[in-house]
Design a protein around this motif. Structure first.
Motif, PDB file in Angstrom:
ATOM      1  N   ILE A  33       0.839  -1.200   0.000  1.00 43.00           N
ATOM      2  CA  ILE A  33       0.000   0.000   0.000  1.00 43.00           C
ATOM      3  C   ILE A  33       0.876   1.252   0.000  1.00 43.00           C
ATOM      4  CG2 ILE A  33      -1.651   1.340   1.378  1.00 43.00           C
ATOM      5  CD1 ILE A  33      -2.945  -1.344   2.167  1.00 43.00           C
ATOM      6  N   LEU A  34       1.912   1.248   0.836  1.00 39.21           N
ATOM      7  CA  LEU A  34       2.826   2.403   0.875  1.00 39.21           C
ATOM      8  C   LEU A  34       3.495   2.606  -0.478  1.00 39.21           C
ATOM      9  CD1 LEU A  34       4.569   2.143   4.361  1.00 39.21           C
ATOM     10  CD2 LEU A  34       2.946   3.878   3.546  1.00 39.21           C
ATOM     11  N   TRP A  35       3.955   1.502  -1.052  1.00 37.35           N
ATOM     12  CA  TRP A  35       4.609   1.605  -2.364  1.00 37.35           C
ATOM     13  C   TRP A  35       3.630   2.193  -3.376  1.00 37.35           C
ATOM     14  CZ3 TRP A  35       3.426  -0.089  -7.168  1.00 37.35           C
ATOM     15  CH2 TRP A  35       4.410   0.081  -8.133  1.00 37.35           C
ATOM     16  N   VAL A  37       1.189   4.288  -2.904  1.00 39.92           N
ATOM     17  CA  VAL A  37       1.064   5.737  -2.723  1.00 39.92           C
ATOM     18  C   VAL A  37       2.236   6.442  -3.420  1.00 39.92           C
ATOM     19  CG1 VAL A  37       1.096   7.596  -1.026  1.00 39.92           C
ATOM     20  CG2 VAL A  37      -0.242   5.508  -0.582  1.00 39.92           C
ATOM     21  N   TYR A  38       3.435   5.915  -3.199  1.00 39.43           N
ATOM     22  CA  TYR A  38       4.626   6.498  -3.827  1.00 39.43           C
ATOM     23  C   TYR A  38       4.525   6.461  -5.353  1.00 39.43           C
ATOM     24  CZ  TYR A  38       9.169   5.915  -6.092  1.00 39.43           C
ATOM     25  OH  TYR A  38      10.203   5.988  -6.977  1.00 39.43           O
ATOM     26  N   PHE A  40       1.913   6.084  -7.286  1.00 43.98           N
ATOM     27  CA  PHE A  40       0.823   6.903  -7.811  1.00 43.98           C
ATOM     28  C   PHE A  40       1.272   8.357  -7.908  1.00 43.98           C
ATOM     29  CE2 PHE A  40      -3.110   9.368  -7.624  1.00 43.98           C
ATOM     30  CZ  PHE A  40      -3.828   8.751  -8.632  1.00 43.98           C
ATOM     31  N   TYR A  41       1.970   8.823  -6.873  1.00 41.89           N
ATOM     32  CA  TYR A  41       2.447  10.202  -6.897  1.00 41.89           C
ATOM     33  C   TYR A  41       3.454  10.406  -8.030  1.00 41.89           C
ATOM     34  CZ  TYR A  41       4.542  14.597  -5.569  1.00 41.89           C
ATOM     35  OH  TYR A  41       4.997  15.892  -5.606  1.00 41.89           O
TER      36      TYR A  41
ATOM     37  N   THR C 267      -3.029   4.211 -11.929  1.00 43.12           N
ATOM     38  CA  THR C 267      -3.936   3.650 -10.918  1.00 43.12           C
ATOM     39  C   THR C 267      -3.987   2.134 -11.048  1.00 43.12           C
ATOM     40  OG1 THR C 267      -5.245   5.665 -11.133  1.00 43.12           O
ATOM     41  CG2 THR C 267      -6.287   3.812  -9.988  1.00 43.12           C
ATOM     42  N   VAL C 270      -0.805   0.505  -9.711  1.00 41.75           N
ATOM     43  CA  VAL C 270      -0.741   0.533  -8.252  1.00 41.75           C
ATOM     44  C   VAL C 270      -1.584  -0.592  -7.645  1.00 41.75           C
ATOM     45  CG1 VAL C 270      -1.539   1.848  -6.242  1.00 41.75           C
ATOM     46  CG2 VAL C 270      -0.169   2.978  -8.014  1.00 41.75           C
TER      47      VAL C 270
END
Lengths: 62, 309, 465
Positions: A33-35, A37-38, A40-41, C267, C270
């Motif tokens: 999940i953290l990865w 977020v990174y 996606f940014y 998206t 991810v």
């Protein structure tokens, strides 16, 4: 005769480990999940500025 | 409370449906409501009746199982196929025909790349041009006829403009005619750009062939000719689909031209209307700039040797 | 004999039908694998690669895959609800409509009636038929579950319910089209948008045909065949919800570096990477379950199938997400790497788990044992070797293709023409055909074993009657 067709639902799942989550798996879960977020940014044009077309233009300059 | 979910099947089904619909709404439904998913290039034209008939055949034969129709914005891909695909090129494709596998090459820029005669010959017997090609032979398309009333219904379903004359003109057209007409339209809404990569390595005006007369270059040129040119220009450049290279006629006009003109044609290809040494081209030829400067000069050296120069 | 007998005949009917369509699909698979390196095996117009490939994919996904799912789901649902099907006659009609639909589907694809939507090629009249087919199935599944005699719904039922609702939504939306005659239609979606809808469908067809139903089988038959209870209920819950939540976001990873807007691609990437977690939730749960007694791998022949099956699922769900990353996609997308990936899932995970489920069911409904454990073990090793050889040769040729397409000379020109990169694949494609033959021989052992078990069971039943 018919009794071997009936499943004992109690026997399908372990009792003592029913609420156990393997630690490694929990770490994997949150790390992904953290990865996400990174990533996606970094790879959304309106956030990190990267776009596939500008990346091509850059590679053609080289 | 959460435990109840697992003994209430209807509630469970409703919750599961909601859960699968969240991603559906965000990544599929919401984009559909946005203009960025419905772009159309200004000069993109609806398919003509004959082109649509050809597109139907492309779909019927499952061409998209082996050929993609999207050039990715990657350097080597742009060199190989041409400008990368734009979102606005596909507004009339229901559905898109991008494909997912390149057993054969990408076709997003196939329109105008080869003359019609190349497509006829290649579809009839691909192995006559590429001996080890694994493409099926589509000779039967030359005998099958387009069905005008069916195509009219297809034009209506797509809401494409047409006239009665367009439909009656379909009578007598073969499926091969239609398929070639479609292929020649693919990707043409984007103007061909001079390549930004290899063109710099191209010949300067009036540059002499640095490899002229070089035996090794001529031998290499012969091999390259067999692989890349022979299918159209014949085994010894005597001509076929394309004109003879053994004579001193260039762009249909007698009289030799310089080495750098040959270089330029091989490098950039030919589009009808292109002018070289005051002569106007009528035909089409693909560009071979992906070969690079040395190989193109080797080809020029070989062609000169065939001409006895 | 007992109240389940009629329904068991339906279950058996689905299993045998799916095996029949499986044979058709596999034979065509071998055929098109030869066409890849020898164009003379194309017989125009009906048997060219372009038409046969879709018969192969539809025949196996819908004939073998969905047929097996129908039969096995009916079986599992009866066991877990402790009652026969609510509408036994409907299930029997469902069986015949299923076979008619698959036969018509195959014929229509040979004839070139094709919407050009991958894994949704069938034209609109058949689409309507398939929706009706699915409704018949859903009514029976939901009806039976609602009228169940066991209060708690076991994990497998969660996956079954998710499959039934998700497939319905996916199939209907992606197939919306404007008919232009009985055998031709045009999608209501166009261009970039149609690509996004198609791969939302296409990837989730993988999710809800090749993943959730097979997990339903896994969670039921693993404890049943080994006698070992599923390790962690909580892990099952988290894996289930995060899997069905995450899956629907990921379709656009099939469209990396296409004109689809970057944000949708990102998206999808991810969420695709995130899916490693729920997928491995089931893998880990399976390992820990058998981990309480690894000797079952030796002593109980089905354990191998399930544990190797879930292992291929685990490998598949790491490889797949990796492929979505832009840097990997730019090399292997559009190459043979992708069929290599797909076949590890279908020939490894799906077929192993499904075949093992059938090995379990068929003797059970005759109250007997499998005809030959030895033949089942031979089947196991042959499909294992065939599948590994298939995937490995495809990975190698995929990487080679990707690298050759990208290779440049010092002056920036391309090193290879497309034709040169094509003919370098032929040795690998020949090996792939060999791998397919090995796999097929394994499947023949399976079919023989199933048929002989049915024969044995029928004789046994007749002698008792």
């Amino acid at each position: 005769m018919a009794d071997h067709f009936v499943d004992d639902i109690e026997k399908f799942e372990a009792k003592e480990t029913a609420h156990t989550l393997p630690v490694g798996w929990v770490i994997l879960f949150w790390a992904l999940i953290l990865w996400g977020v990174y990533y996606f940014y970094m790879y959304t044009p309106s956030l990190g500025g990267w776009s596939q077309n500008s990346a091509l233009e850059e590679s053609l300059q080289k | 409370m959460a435990g109840e979910l697992y003994n209430k099947p209807i509630l469970f089904a409703v919750v599961a449906t909601v859960v699968i619909l969240i991603g559906t709404l965000v990544t599929m439904f919401y984009p559909m409501m946005r203009q960025e998913m419905h772009p159309k290039l200004d000069n993109l034209k609806p398919y003509t009746a004959l082109q649509l008939a050809g597109k139907d055949i492309y779909q019927r034969e499952g061409c998209n199982n082996c050929h993609t129709q999207t050039v990715r914005p990657l350097k080597t891909e742009v060199i190989r196929y041409g400008d990368y695909s734009k979102a606005g090129e596909f507004a009339y494709d229901r559905p898109f025909l991008w494909g997912s596998k390149r057993t054969g090459p990408d076709l997003a820029r196939i329109g105008g790349k080869y003359p019609d005669a190349w497509h006829y010959a290649h579809h009839e017997n691909p192995q006559s041009m590429f001996p080890k090609s694994n493409m099926p032979k589509y000779a039967f398309l030359k005998k099958a006829m387009v069905d005008p009333p069916a195509i009219e219904a297809h034009m209506k379903a797509n809401d494409f403009p047409y006239t009665a004359a367009d439909i009656s003109a379909l009578a007598g057209k073969t499926e091969m005619d239609a398929l070639v007409a479609y292929l020649q339209s693919v990707g043409t809404a984007v103007k061909k750009k001079a390549s930004r990569v290899v063109a710099e390595a191209g010949a300067r005006q009036h540059e002499k062939n640095p490899l002229a007369g070089d035996a090794k270059a001529i031998a290499l040129g012969k091999t390259l000719f067999a692989e890349n040119c022979e299918a159209c220009h014949g085994a010894n450049g005597q001509g076929g689909i394309g004109p003879s290279l053994a004579d001193d006629v260039f762009f249909g006009v007698k009289g030799d031209v310089a080495d750098d003109d040959y270089f330029e044609v091989i490098n950039n290809g030919i589009e009808p209307g292109m002018v070289e040494e005051g002569r106007v081209a009528k035909d089409t030829m693909p560009e071979f700039k992906a070969l690079g400067k040395d190989k193109i000069w080797s080809l020029v050296a070989y062609i000169r040797s065939v001409q006895g120069k | 004999m007992n109240e389940y007998q009629y329904d068991h005949q339906t279950v058996k009917g689905f299993i045998l039908s799916s095996i029949f369509w499986g044979v058709v699909g596999i034979v065509i698979g071998l055929w098109i694998s030869i066409q890849m390196w020898n164009a003379d095996w194309n017989i125009a117009p009906y048997f060219t690669f372009g038409r046969l490939r879709v018969v192969h994919t539809n025949g196996l996904a819908f004939g073998l895959g969905v047929g097996a799912i129908f039969g096995i789901f009916y079986y599992i649902v009866m066991r877990l609800t402790k009652r026969p099907l609510l509408f036994p006659k409907l299930a029997r009609v469902h069986l015949w409509v299923f076979n008619a639909a698959i036969a018509l589907a195959a014929l229509s694809l040979f004839a070139g009636m094709n919407q050009s939507l991958e894994y949704a090629e069938l034209e609109w009249p058949l689409d309507i038929g398939i929706v009706i087919l699915w409704v018949m199935f859903a009514v029976n599944i939901f009806g039976t579950v609602i009228k169940r005699k066991e209060e708690q719904m076991y994990i497998s039922l969660w996956y079954i319910i998710a499959t039934v609702v998700a497939v319905a939504v996916l199939y209907i939306v992606n197939n919306l089209s404007i008919p232009a005659g009985l055998t031709k239609s045009y999608s209501v979606f166009a261009g970039v948008n149609s690509a996004n809808v198609e791969w939302w469908y296409g990837h989730n067809a993988v999710g809800f045909v090749f993943t959730t139903p097979i997990l339903a089988m896994f969670y039921y038959f693993l404890p049943k065949s080994t006698g070992l209870p599923i390790y962690s209920h909580r892990l099952s819950i988290i894996a289930f919800w995060s899997l069905i939540f995450g899956y629907l976001w990921t379709g656009a990873h099939h469209l990396v570096y296409t004109p689809l807007p970057d944000w949708i691609q990102t998206t999808a990437i991810v969420f695709t990477i995130f899916l490693i977690a729920p997928s491995w939730g089931s893998v880990v749960n399976g390992y820990y379950t058998v981990g309480s007694d690894w000797s079952k791998m030796q002593s109980q022949y089905l354990t191998k199938f399930f544990i190797w099956g879930i292992t291929f699922y685990g490998l598949q769900t790491v490889q797949g997400p990796t492929q979505a990353l832009r840097v990997v996609s730019s090399l292997i997308h559009y190459t043979d790497w992708v069929p290599g990936h797909v076949h590890m899932g279908t020939m490894g995970w799906v077929t192993m788990t499904t075949a093992a489920s059938m090995y379990y069911i068929i003797p059970k409904i005759y109250n007997t044992e499998i005809y030959s454990v030895k033949a089942a073990n031979t089947h196991f090793w042959l499909v294992l070797v065939g599948q590994l050889m298939f995937s490995v040769t495809m990975w190698i040729t995929g990487i080679q293709q990707g690298a050759l397409w990208k290779a440049t000379n010092a002056d920036g020109s391309l090193k290879y023409t497309f034709y040169e990169t094509l003919i370098k694949n032929y040795p690998f494609w020949r090996l792939r055909t060999l791998a397919g033959v090995i796999f097929t021989v394994g499947m023949l052992f399976f079919i023989y074993n199933i048929l002989m078990t049915i024969r044995k069971g029928s004789i046994l039943a007749a002698s008792k009657a």
